[in-house]
Design a protein around this motif. Structure first.
Motif, PDB file in Angstrom:
ATOM      1  N   ALA A 115       0.854  -1.188   0.000  1.00  0.00           N
ATOM      2  CA  ALA A 115       0.000   0.000   0.000  1.00  0.00           C
ATOM      3  C   ALA A 115       0.896   1.246   0.000  1.00  0.00           C
ATOM      4  CB  ALA A 115      -0.909   0.000   1.223  1.00  0.00           C
ATOM      5  N   LEU A 116       0.452   2.287  -0.677  1.00  0.00           N
ATOM      6  CA  LEU A 116       1.212   3.525  -0.742  1.00  0.00           C
ATOM      7  C   LEU A 116       0.645   4.543   0.242  1.00  0.00           C
ATOM      8  CD1 LEU A 116       1.577   3.944  -4.629  1.00  0.00           C
ATOM      9  CD2 LEU A 116       3.153   2.836  -3.029  1.00  0.00           C
ATOM     10  N   THR A 117       1.527   5.384   0.769  1.00  0.00           N
ATOM     11  CA  THR A 117       1.076   6.459   1.656  1.00  0.00           C
ATOM     12  C   THR A 117       0.439   7.560   0.806  1.00  0.00           C
ATOM     13  OG1 THR A 117       3.139   7.706   1.511  1.00  0.00           O
ATOM     14  CG2 THR A 117       2.997   5.995   3.240  1.00  0.00           C
ATOM     15  N   ASP A 118      -0.271   8.456   1.460  1.00  0.00           N
ATOM     16  CA  ASP A 118      -0.871   9.584   0.752  1.00  0.00           C
ATOM     17  C   ASP A 118       0.198  10.422   0.054  1.00  0.00           C
ATOM     18  OD1 ASP A 118      -3.412   8.814   1.531  1.00  0.00           O
ATOM     19  OD2 ASP A 118      -3.493  10.218   3.222  1.00  0.00           O
ATOM     20  N   GLU A 119       1.329  10.598   0.706  1.00  0.00           N
ATOM     21  CA  GLU A 119       2.428  11.367   0.103  1.00  0.00           C
ATOM     22  C   GLU A 119       2.964  10.671  -1.146  1.00  0.00           C
ATOM     23  OE1 GLU A 119       7.006  12.527   1.179  1.00  0.00           O
ATOM     24  OE2 GLU A 119       5.546  12.608   2.813  1.00  0.00           O
ATOM     25  N   GLN A 120       3.134   9.357  -1.079  1.00  0.00           N
ATOM     26  CA  GLN A 120       3.605   8.607  -2.246  1.00  0.00           C
ATOM     27  C   GLN A 120       2.590   8.675  -3.381  1.00  0.00           C
ATOM     28  OE1 GLN A 120       4.169   4.950  -0.045  1.00  0.00           O
ATOM     29  NE2 GLN A 120       6.394   5.072  -0.297  1.00  0.00           N
ATOM     30  N   SER A 129       0.961  12.785 -14.132  1.00  0.00           N
ATOM     31  CA  SER A 129       0.338  13.959 -14.751  1.00  0.00           C
ATOM     32  C   SER A 129       1.327  14.644 -15.688  1.00  0.00           C
ATOM     33  CB  SER A 129      -0.144  14.941 -13.684  1.00  0.00           C
ATOM     34  OG  SER A 129      -1.199  14.384 -12.932  1.00  0.00           O
ATOM     35  N   GLN A 130       2.578  14.780 -15.247  1.00  0.00           N
ATOM     36  CA  GLN A 130       3.601  15.392 -16.096  1.00  0.00           C
ATOM     37  C   GLN A 130       3.895  14.525 -17.313  1.00  0.00           C
ATOM     38  OE1 GLN A 130       6.954  16.183 -13.543  1.00  0.00           O
ATOM     39  NE2 GLN A 130       5.993  17.990 -12.624  1.00  0.00           N
ATOM     40  N   ALA A 131       3.980  13.215 -17.110  1.00  0.00           N
ATOM     41  CA  ALA A 131       4.303  12.312 -18.213  1.00  0.00           C
ATOM     42  C   ALA A 131       3.188  12.233 -19.248  1.00  0.00           C
ATOM     43  CB  ALA A 131       4.615  10.917 -17.667  1.00  0.00           C
ATOM     44  N   SER A 132       1.940  12.338 -18.790  1.00  0.00           N
ATOM     45  CA  SER A 132       0.806  12.175 -19.709  1.00  0.00           C
ATOM     46  C   SER A 132       0.234  13.492 -20.207  1.00  0.00           C
ATOM     47  CB  SER A 132      -0.305  11.375 -19.021  1.00  0.00           C
ATOM     48  OG  SER A 132      -0.883  12.136 -17.972  1.00  0.00           O
ATOM     49  N   GLY A 133       0.576  14.596 -19.526  1.00  0.00           N
ATOM     50  CA  GLY A 133       0.021  15.889 -19.911  1.00  0.00           C
ATOM     51  C   GLY A 133      -1.427  16.072 -19.494  1.00  0.00           C
ATOM     52  N   ARG A 134      -1.897  15.235 -18.586  1.00  0.00           N
ATOM     53  CA  ARG A 134      -3.275  15.314 -18.099  1.00  0.00           C
ATOM     54  C   ARG A 134      -3.259  15.269 -16.579  1.00  0.00           C
ATOM     55  NH1 ARG A 134      -6.023  10.441 -21.252  1.00  0.00           N
ATOM     56  NH2 ARG A 134      -7.938  11.262 -20.360  1.00  0.00           N
ATOM     57  N   ASN A 135      -4.339  15.755 -15.968  1.00  0.00           N
ATOM     58  CA  ASN A 135      -4.479  15.661 -14.520  1.00  0.00           C
ATOM     59  C   ASN A 135      -4.859  14.216 -14.198  1.00  0.00           C
ATOM     60  OD1 ASN A 135      -4.771  16.231 -11.829  1.00  0.00           O
ATOM     61  ND2 ASN A 135      -6.823  17.067 -12.058  1.00  0.00           N
ATOM     62  N   VAL A 136      -4.007  13.509 -13.486  1.00  0.00           N
ATOM     63  CA  VAL A 136      -4.194  12.073 -13.259  1.00  0.00           C
ATOM     64  C   VAL A 136      -4.623  11.799 -11.822  1.00  0.00           C
ATOM     65  CG1 VAL A 136      -3.027   9.824 -13.225  1.00  0.00           C
ATOM     66  CG2 VAL A 136      -2.527  11.464 -15.041  1.00  0.00           C
ATOM     67  N   THR A 137      -5.709  11.037 -11.697  1.00  0.00           N
ATOM     68  CA  THR A 137      -6.156  10.507 -10.418  1.00  0.00           C
ATOM     69  C   THR A 137      -5.593   9.102 -10.296  1.00  0.00           C
ATOM     70  OG1 THR A 137      -8.207  11.780 -10.518  1.00  0.00           O
ATOM     71  CG2 THR A 137      -8.176   9.868  -9.045  1.00  0.00           C
ATOM     72  N   VAL A 138      -4.986   8.805  -9.178  1.00  0.00           N
ATOM     73  CA  VAL A 138      -4.330   7.510  -8.989  1.00  0.00           C
ATOM     74  C   VAL A 138      -5.231   6.576  -8.182  1.00  0.00           C
ATOM     75  CG1 VAL A 138      -2.373   6.348  -7.879  1.00  0.00           C
ATOM     76  CG2 VAL A 138      -2.017   8.462  -9.165  1.00  0.00           C
ATOM     77  N   HIS A 139      -5.388   5.379  -8.699  1.00  0.00           N
ATOM     78  CA  HIS A 139      -6.096   4.305  -8.000  1.00  0.00           C
ATOM     79  C   HIS A 139      -5.065   3.203  -7.763  1.00  0.00           C
ATOM     80  CE1 HIS A 139      -9.003   1.312  -6.915  1.00  0.00           C
ATOM     81  NE2 HIS A 139      -8.683   0.574  -7.944  1.00  0.00           N
ATOM     82  N   VAL A 140      -4.720   2.959  -6.504  1.00  0.00           N
ATOM     83  CA  VAL A 140      -3.673   1.993  -6.161  1.00  0.00           C
ATOM     84  C   VAL A 140      -4.282   0.614  -5.942  1.00  0.00           C
ATOM     85  CG1 VAL A 140      -1.853   1.392  -4.525  1.00  0.00           C
ATOM     86  CG2 VAL A 140      -2.263   3.788  -5.104  1.00  0.00           C
TER      87      VAL A 140
END
Length: 175
Positions: A115-120, A129-140
């Protein structure tokens, strides 16, 4: 989206937005979906229409009452009562995508061994987001097959920084 779950995912997002709990409801619904997908007995009983809806909803209430928001509890009860208990994971995945799209962004499914921390999660979201050029929501998704590192998928694009992939690449170079 599949026709079978598209309407339900749209309803989940609409309800969660109306209650101003979109992130919480989609996250909690996703956790319920993963739990049901991982537990065959739970998935089977939630999907079994021969079990009275009140009994299936009671199981959901017993499992979630202390952990999930009332909105999430009601959404899951709605799905189970409508005979879609076996589709919770699919509905959750589509709801996450709709929620990200409603914000003008994209959903990234990130697989990690732990599991990842909120900071991670925030750092991964920023990098994707930088790599894709879009605002990315992460689902772990915690995936023990990942050994170490991360693998992320946004639509059809995969960013694979997992240890397994790096080891495979090293094997190929040495062969």
């Amino acid at each position: 989206m599949s026709e079978r779950t598209e309407g339900y995912a749209g309803a989940v997002v609409a309800i969660a937005q109306a209650e101003d709990q979109l992130d919480r409801v989609t996250d909690e619904l996703s956790a319920v979906g993963r739990a049901a997908a991982a537990n065959e007995d739970l998935r089977r009983v939630l999907a079994d229409r021969s079990v009275p809806a009140s009994r299936r909803i009671g199981i959901v209430e017993d499992l979630l009452a202390a952990q999930a928001s009332p909105v999430t509890l009601n959404v899951v009860a709605l799905l189970v009562g409508a005979g879609r208990g076996g589709d919770i994971d699919a509905v959750a995945a589509e709801a996450l995508e709709l929620a990200a799209a409603s914000r003008g962004g994209a959903l990234a499914e990130v697989r990690s061994a732990v599991a990842l921390t909120d900071e991670q999660i925030a750092r991964v979201s920023e990098a994707l987001s930088q790599a894709s050029g879009r605002n990315v929501t992460v689902h772990v998704v915690v995936d023990p097959e990942i050994i170490g590192g991360l693998s992320a998928q946004i639509g059809d694009t995969v960013f694979d920084g997992s240890v397994r992939t790096r080891l495979d690449q090293m094997k190929e170079r040495l062969s």
